[in-house]
Design a protein around this motif. Structure first.
Motif, short mmCIF file in Angstrom:
data_model
loop_
_atom_site.label_atom_id
_atom_site.label_comp_id
_atom_site.label_asym_id
_atom_site.label_seq_id
_atom_site.Cartn_x
_atom_site.Cartn_y
_atom_site.Cartn_z
N VAL A 146 3.69 -11.84 0.38
CA VAL A 146 3.12 -10.86 -0.55
C VAL A 146 3.84 -9.53 -0.40
N ARG A 147 4.12 -9.13 0.82
CA ARG A 147 4.84 -7.88 1.03
C ARG A 147 6.23 -7.93 0.38
N GLU A 148 6.90 -9.07 0.49
CA GLU A 148 8.20 -9.23 -0.16
C GLU A 148 8.08 -9.02 -1.67
N LEU A 149 7.06 -9.61 -2.28
CA LEU A 149 6.85 -9.44 -3.70
C LEU A 149 6.59 -7.97 -4.04
N VAL A 150 5.76 -7.32 -3.25
CA VAL A 150 5.45 -5.91 -3.49
C VAL A 150 6.73 -5.08 -3.47
N GLU A 151 7.59 -5.33 -2.51
CA GLU A 151 8.84 -4.57 -2.42
C GLU A 151 9.75 -4.87 -3.61
N ARG A 152 9.71 -6.08 -4.13
CA ARG A 152 10.51 -6.42 -5.31
C ARG A 152 9.97 -5.68 -6.54
N ILE A 153 8.64 -5.59 -6.65
CA ILE A 153 8.03 -4.89 -7.78
C ILE A 153 8.25 -3.39 -7.67
N LEU A 154 7.85 -2.81 -6.55
CA LEU A 154 7.90 -1.36 -6.40
C LEU A 154 9.31 -0.84 -6.18
N GLY A 155 10.20 -1.67 -5.66
CA GLY A 155 11.58 -1.26 -5.43
C GLY A 155 12.31 -0.88 -6.70
N ARG A 156 11.78 -1.26 -7.84
CA ARG A 156 12.37 -0.94 -9.14
C ARG A 156 11.80 0.37 -9.69
N ARG A 157 10.85 0.97 -9.00
CA ARG A 157 10.17 2.16 -9.51
C ARG A 157 10.64 3.40 -8.77
N PRO A 158 10.64 4.55 -9.45
CA PRO A 158 11.18 5.79 -8.86
C PRO A 158 10.48 6.21 -7.55
N GLN A 159 9.19 5.99 -7.43
CA GLN A 159 8.47 6.44 -6.24
C GLN A 159 8.86 5.66 -4.98
N TRP A 160 9.57 4.54 -5.14
CA TRP A 160 9.95 3.73 -3.99
C TRP A 160 10.87 4.49 -3.04
N ARG A 161 11.85 5.21 -3.60
CA ARG A 161 12.78 5.98 -2.74
C ARG A 161 12.03 7.01 -1.92
N GLN A 162 11.10 7.69 -2.56
CA GLN A 162 10.32 8.70 -1.85
C GLN A 162 9.48 8.05 -0.75
N LEU A 163 8.88 6.93 -1.06
CA LEU A 163 8.08 6.21 -0.08
C LEU A 163 8.94 5.80 1.12
N CYS A 164 10.14 5.30 0.84
CA CYS A 164 11.04 4.88 1.93
C CYS A 164 11.53 6.07 2.75
N ALA A 165 11.68 7.21 2.12
CA ALA A 165 12.17 8.40 2.82
C ALA A 165 11.07 9.10 3.62
N GLU A 166 9.87 9.18 3.04
CA GLU A 166 8.82 9.98 3.65
C GLU A 166 7.70 9.16 4.31
N GLY A 167 7.66 7.87 4.02
CA GLY A 167 6.60 7.05 4.57
C GLY A 167 5.36 7.10 3.70
N TRP A 168 4.34 6.41 4.17
CA TRP A 168 3.09 6.31 3.42
C TRP A 168 2.00 7.01 4.19
N ARG A 169 1.23 7.82 3.50
CA ARG A 169 0.17 8.59 4.16
C ARG A 169 -1.18 8.16 3.60
N ASP A 170 -1.82 7.34 4.32
CA ASP A 170 -3.15 6.86 3.99
C ASP A 170 -3.59 6.07 5.22
N ARG A 171 -4.72 5.44 5.14
CA ARG A 171 -5.13 4.64 6.29
C ARG A 171 -4.30 3.36 6.35
N ASN A 172 -4.01 2.91 7.52
CA ASN A 172 -3.24 1.67 7.68
C ASN A 172 -4.15 0.47 7.55
N ASP A 173 -3.63 -0.60 6.95
CA ASP A 173 -4.39 -1.82 6.79
C ASP A 173 -3.62 -2.98 7.37
#
Length: 191
Positions: free
Chosen positions: A164-191
């Motif tokens: 599922v994570r692989e699929l998510v990265e394939r979907i979101l990797g095509r979107r502009p916010q992906w670069r920012q996420l990869c550079a700055e990380g994710w800020r929310d609760r971890n699951d």
């Protein structure tokens, strides 16, 4: 040699699917064999235990944050799936489903979505039946051979082990916010 050719074909398929990935508004996941490795553990009193991959969970949260709806659609029951759905904030957790196409059609009507905006990830014969209801039918690497053959694409990872994570990265990797996420990380609760 054959495995290398198959990987090349799959990469080409994923590139071709890019525009369809961009259209997605709903990702529907089978549970046993997709979010889990398909194993079931029973306690001495008959309680059911399932193992979920934490990276898949974070991937689901990333999809939700990007505005995509996530639903679980499973023939199984037992409580573990419902608990995981609550933990991840998944609003549509359909379990004990005997007719997956009918349940999926009702969900699409409820959400006012078209099949073309929907992807389904399944792993076995009973998941083939949803083909007419979705724009993309996807499978983890260890899915049943008939499903892998008929899927629009096959993930490189196995169910319960980051598919599922692989699929998510394939979907979101095509979107502009992906670069920012990869550079700055994710800020929310971890699951």
């Amino acid at each position: 040699m054959i495995a290398a050719l198959d990987r090349m074909r799959q990469r080409r398929r994923w590139r071709q699917l890019g525009p369809r990935l961009d259209q997605l508004r709903l990702v529907v996941l089978d549970v046993d064999g997709v979010l889990t490795d398909g194993g079931l553990w029973y306690g001495p009193n008959g309680e059911l235990f399932k193992r979920f991959d934490v990276r898949d969970g974070l991937g689901i949260r990333l999809l939700q944050q990007a505005g995509l709806e996530v639903a679980l659609l499973s023939g199984g029951m037992g409580g573990a799936t419902e608990a995981r759905a609550r933990h991840l904030g998944i609003r549509h957790c359909l379990v004990g489903v005997k007719d997956k196409p009918a349940a999926l059609t009702r969900l699409l009507e409820q959400l006012d979505l078209e099949p073309a905006s929907t992807a389904f990830v399944g792993d076995d014969f009973n998941d083939l039946a949803v083909r007419p209801c979705v724009g993309l039918l996807l499978a983890p690497a260890d899915a049943a051979p008939p499903l892998r053959r008929q899927a629009d694409a096959v993930l490189e990872r196995c169910g319960g082990n980051g598919a599922v994570r692989e699929l998510v990265e394939r979907i979101l990797g095509r979107r502009p916010q992906w670069r920012q996420l990869c550079a700055e990380g994710w800020r929310d609760r971890n699951d």
